[in-house]
Design a protein around this motif. Structure first.
Motif, PDB file in Angstrom:
ATOM      1  N   LEU A   1     -24.571 -62.184  -4.860  1.00 60.88           N
ATOM      2  CA  LEU A   1     -23.124 -62.356  -5.018  1.00 60.88           C
ATOM      3  C   LEU A   1     -22.722 -63.820  -4.913  1.00 60.88           C
ATOM      4  O   LEU A   1     -21.899 -64.318  -5.688  1.00 60.88           O
ATOM      5  N   ALA A   2     -23.307 -64.531  -3.931  1.00 60.70           N
ATOM      6  CA  ALA A   2     -22.973 -65.945  -3.745  1.00 60.70           C
ATOM      7  C   ALA A   2     -23.362 -66.761  -4.973  1.00 60.70           C
ATOM      8  O   ALA A   2     -22.597 -67.622  -5.433  1.00 60.70           O
ATOM      9  N   LEU A   3     -24.545 -66.489  -5.530  1.00 57.52           N
ATOM     10  CA  LEU A   3     -24.997 -67.238  -6.682  1.00 57.52           C
ATOM     11  C   LEU A   3     -24.231 -66.847  -7.947  1.00 57.52           C
ATOM     12  O   LEU A   3     -23.996 -67.688  -8.816  1.00 57.52           O
TER      13      LEU A   3
ATOM     14  N   LEU B   1     -32.576 -65.072   5.653  1.00 58.78           N
ATOM     15  CA  LEU B   1     -31.313 -65.492   6.257  1.00 58.78           C
ATOM     16  C   LEU B   1     -30.200 -64.470   6.062  1.00 58.78           C
ATOM     17  O   LEU B   1     -29.412 -64.224   6.976  1.00 58.78           O
ATOM     18  N   ILE B   2     -30.114 -63.879   4.861  1.00 53.80           N
ATOM     19  CA  ILE B   2     -29.089 -62.881   4.568  1.00 53.80           C
ATOM     20  C   ILE B   2     -29.670 -61.840   3.620  1.00 53.80           C
ATOM     21  O   ILE B   2     -30.712 -62.048   3.002  1.00 53.80           O
ATOM     22  N   ALA B   3     -28.973 -60.716   3.494  1.00 59.46           N
ATOM     23  CA  ALA B   3     -29.424 -59.628   2.626  1.00 59.46           C
ATOM     24  C   ALA B   3     -29.392 -60.062   1.162  1.00 59.46           C
ATOM     25  O   ALA B   3     -28.572 -60.906   0.769  1.00 59.46           O
ATOM     26  N   PRO B   4     -30.294 -59.508   0.335  1.00 60.14           N
ATOM     27  CA  PRO B   4     -30.353 -59.893  -1.084  1.00 60.14           C
ATOM     28  C   PRO B   4     -29.025 -59.777  -1.825  1.00 60.14           C
ATOM     29  O   PRO B   4     -28.718 -60.604  -2.678  1.00 60.14           O
ATOM     30  N   ILE B   5     -28.211 -58.756  -1.496  1.00 59.27           N
ATOM     31  CA  ILE B   5     -26.951 -58.568  -2.208  1.00 59.27           C
ATOM     32  C   ILE B   5     -26.023 -59.742  -1.992  1.00 59.27           C
ATOM     33  O   ILE B   5     -25.300 -60.166  -2.902  1.00 59.27           O
TER      34      ILE B   5
ATOM     35  N   ILE C   1     -30.942 -53.754  -0.347  1.00 57.45           N
ATOM     36  CA  ILE C   1     -30.065 -54.713  -1.010  1.00 57.45           C
ATOM     37  C   ILE C   1     -28.855 -55.057  -0.154  1.00 57.45           C
ATOM     38  O   ILE C   1     -28.511 -56.218   0.055  1.00 57.45           O
ATOM     39  N   VAL C   2     -28.211 -54.020   0.380  1.00 56.60           N
ATOM     40  CA  VAL C   2     -26.936 -54.206   1.064  1.00 56.60           C
ATOM     41  C   VAL C   2     -27.124 -54.653   2.511  1.00 56.60           C
ATOM     42  O   VAL C   2     -26.452 -55.565   2.995  1.00 56.60           O
ATOM     43  N   LYS C   3     -28.072 -54.019   3.223  1.00 53.19           N
ATOM     44  CA  LYS C   3     -28.239 -54.291   4.645  1.00 53.19           C
ATOM     45  C   LYS C   3     -29.342 -55.301   4.937  1.00 53.19           C
ATOM     46  O   LYS C   3     -29.462 -55.775   6.066  1.00 53.19           O
ATOM     47  N   GLY C   4     -30.148 -55.579   3.941  1.00 53.88           N
ATOM     48  CA  GLY C   4     -31.228 -56.526   4.165  1.00 53.88           C
ATOM     49  C   GLY C   4     -32.338 -55.965   5.020  1.00 53.88           C
ATOM     50  O   GLY C   4     -33.025 -56.696   5.724  1.00 53.88           O
ATOM     51  N   THR C   5     -32.536 -54.643   4.957  1.00 54.71           N
ATOM     52  CA  THR C   5     -33.556 -54.013   5.801  1.00 54.71           C
ATOM     53  C   THR C   5     -34.956 -54.193   5.244  1.00 54.71           C
ATOM     54  O   THR C   5     -35.937 -54.011   5.950  1.00 54.71           O
ATOM     55  N   GLY C   6     -35.068 -54.544   3.960  1.00 53.62           N
ATOM     56  CA  GLY C   6     -36.375 -54.687   3.342  1.00 53.62           C
ATOM     57  C   GLY C   6     -36.746 -56.144   3.137  1.00 53.62           C
ATOM     58  O   GLY C   6     -35.914 -57.042   3.263  1.00 53.62           O
TER      59      GLY C   6
END
Length: 448
Positions: free
Chosen positions: A57-59, A49-53, A409-414
């Motif tokens: 951050l949300a958690l 749904l969203i990138a790991p970073i 991490i930042v872009k969620g490309t992986g």
């Protein structure tokens, strides 16, 4: 050592108290399924749904809010007085909003840019209400018990039901999702969360209406001086070393809880139905060893078994690191079964029992009626442990060879990488080792 009082809490009060820890189901839902839902493994049938970073951050934000509220709720409940008692009213107020927030976590907005905000806000509310329920619930042990035997019995029944509820929350999802999914993995997961959350609500409400706190509490109707409480609490070496040992133990334990699904599906290559089987094995072994661990602790205390369990968890975490490498993947069943043995004591029986003894010691020596504050501070450290694990695990999961970790991490490309799954076991092993050091120097207090 003082002789134990002959006065005992009625068995039905002990049982009703144990039933009330059903919020452990909600704790397990969050620990096992939130990251899974927002950053699913490749074979799950779900989409990231969203990138790991943003997940991290949300958690982190929600856990930070939670950390602030833990000692605050404990202190407020210490100074709260009503005809229903100091603790039960908080549980009554918090249980329904807690269930609503749990379900809402799995209904993010369709607009992707709003999902991090949704996870942050709903996650923060989730933890606020979790604290409003959990801190007063745990403070009931020293609140309504007047001797060592009552404290041990309440801690034991809490442990029995927590183990049962956690087992239900880990074993039933595979069955529920498969039967409720209609070939839609996301719908099956949501229905599973709703079913288990409502089941948890029944247990909490049952306890609220069956335990008459004021019939057993001898707490004085006086204000607890915050400065005095802080001075006494943080001069107690037992409490400080206990907290630090607890912190690092739960960093390791939460890490293993979070990645168990990934090991089953991506390392062992098994289907969702095996999530139930592996969980049943883990908690089956945990249940088998619950009684002997309880009996052993009555004879030699909690510290020595805890040290043995931490060594075992370090070895077993290393075993998971080698699963599919030097150890056949089929041995994963054996490793998870063995993990259940130390978890029975270290994660369930010992924490409430150890802290209840520390509180009882302080109440006797310092005349301090701050049970809620003690458990609130413990909650602060438990949430810090979870904050560390949820901050690191999503990042570690996306690590792999030839992977641009920053972009991932930042872009969620992986996506989740096999090497990243293995790497989480190193975090668990290091955490258990640091916990061992603090429990080794922990001066145990048991007040008979």
């Amino acid at each position: 050592m003082q002789a134990a009082s002959k006065t005992k809490l009625p068995m039905y009060v002990q049982l009703c108290y144990g039933i009330g820890v059903s919020y452990a189901i909600i704790d397990q839902i969050f620990a096992q399924w939130v990251i899974y839902y927002y950053l699913p493994p490749e074979n799950s049938g779900l989409r990231p749904l969203i990138a790991p970073i943003y997940i991290a951050l949300a958690l982190i934000i929600s856990r930070f809010v939670d950390m602030i509220f833990d000692p605050l709720v404990g202190y407020i409940s210490d100074n709260f007085h009503s005809k229903w008692g100091r603790r039960i009213p908080f549980i009554a107020v918090g249980c329904i909003p807690l269930v609503i927030c749990t379900i809402a976590l799995f209904y993010p907005p369709s607009n992707t840019s709003l999902i991090p905000w949704h996870l942050s806000i709903v996650g923060s509310l989730f933890f606020i209400f979790y604290t409003i329920v959990g801190a007063p619930y745990n403070a009931l042990i020293p609140e309504i018990s007047q001797n060592y035997e009552d404290r041990l019995n309440l801690s034991t029944w809490q442990s029995v039901f927590r183990l049962l509820y956690t087992a239900i929350a880990m074993i039933s999802p595979g069955i529920l999702m498969k039967s409720l999914s209609n070939e839609n993995p996301e719908l099956g997961l949501r229905k599973m969360v709703i079913f288990l959350s409502l089941f948890a609500l029944i247990g909490m409400i049952f306890m609220v209406f069956t335990i008459k706190e004021m019939n057993y509490s001898k707490a004085k109707a006086e204000k607890v001086d915050l400065n005095r409480a802080l001075r006494i609490i943080f001069k107690d070496k037992s409490f400080i070393y206990y907290l630090l040992g607890l912190l690092f133990f739960f960093i390791g334990f939460n890490t293993l809880r979070t990645v168990m699904n990934y090991f089953v599906e991506d390392v062992m290559g098994l289907g969702k139905e095996y999530l139930t089987i592996v969980s049943a094995i883990l908690f089956g072994f945990s249940a088998l060893f619950f009684y002997p661990i309880n009996r052993l602790s009555k004879k030699i205390g909690y510290r020595k078994p805890m040290l043995v369990f931490l060594i075992a968890l370090i070895i077993l975490s290393i075993g998971l690191f080698q699963l599919g490498k030097t150890i056949p993947t089929s041995w994963g069943f054996i490793i998870f079964a063995l993990i259940g043995i130390p978890v029975s004591g270290a994660a369930f029986i010992f924490p409430p029992a150890m802290l209840s003894e520390i509180v009882a010691h302080s109440r006797r020596d310092n005349n301090l009626q701050s049970e809620g504050f003690y458990f609130g501070i413990q909650g602060f450290f438990l949430k810090m442990a979870f904050l560390v694990s949820v901050g690191l695990v999503p990042i570690l999961l996306t690590y792999g060879e030839n992977i641009n970790l920053i972009d991932s991490i930042v872009k969620g490309t992986g996506t989740v990488q096999l090497q990243g799954i293995y790497l989480t076991t190193i975090l668990a092993s290091i955490s258990f080792f640091i916990s061992f050091i603090f429990y080794y120097i922990y001066p145990e207090k048991i007040e008979i």
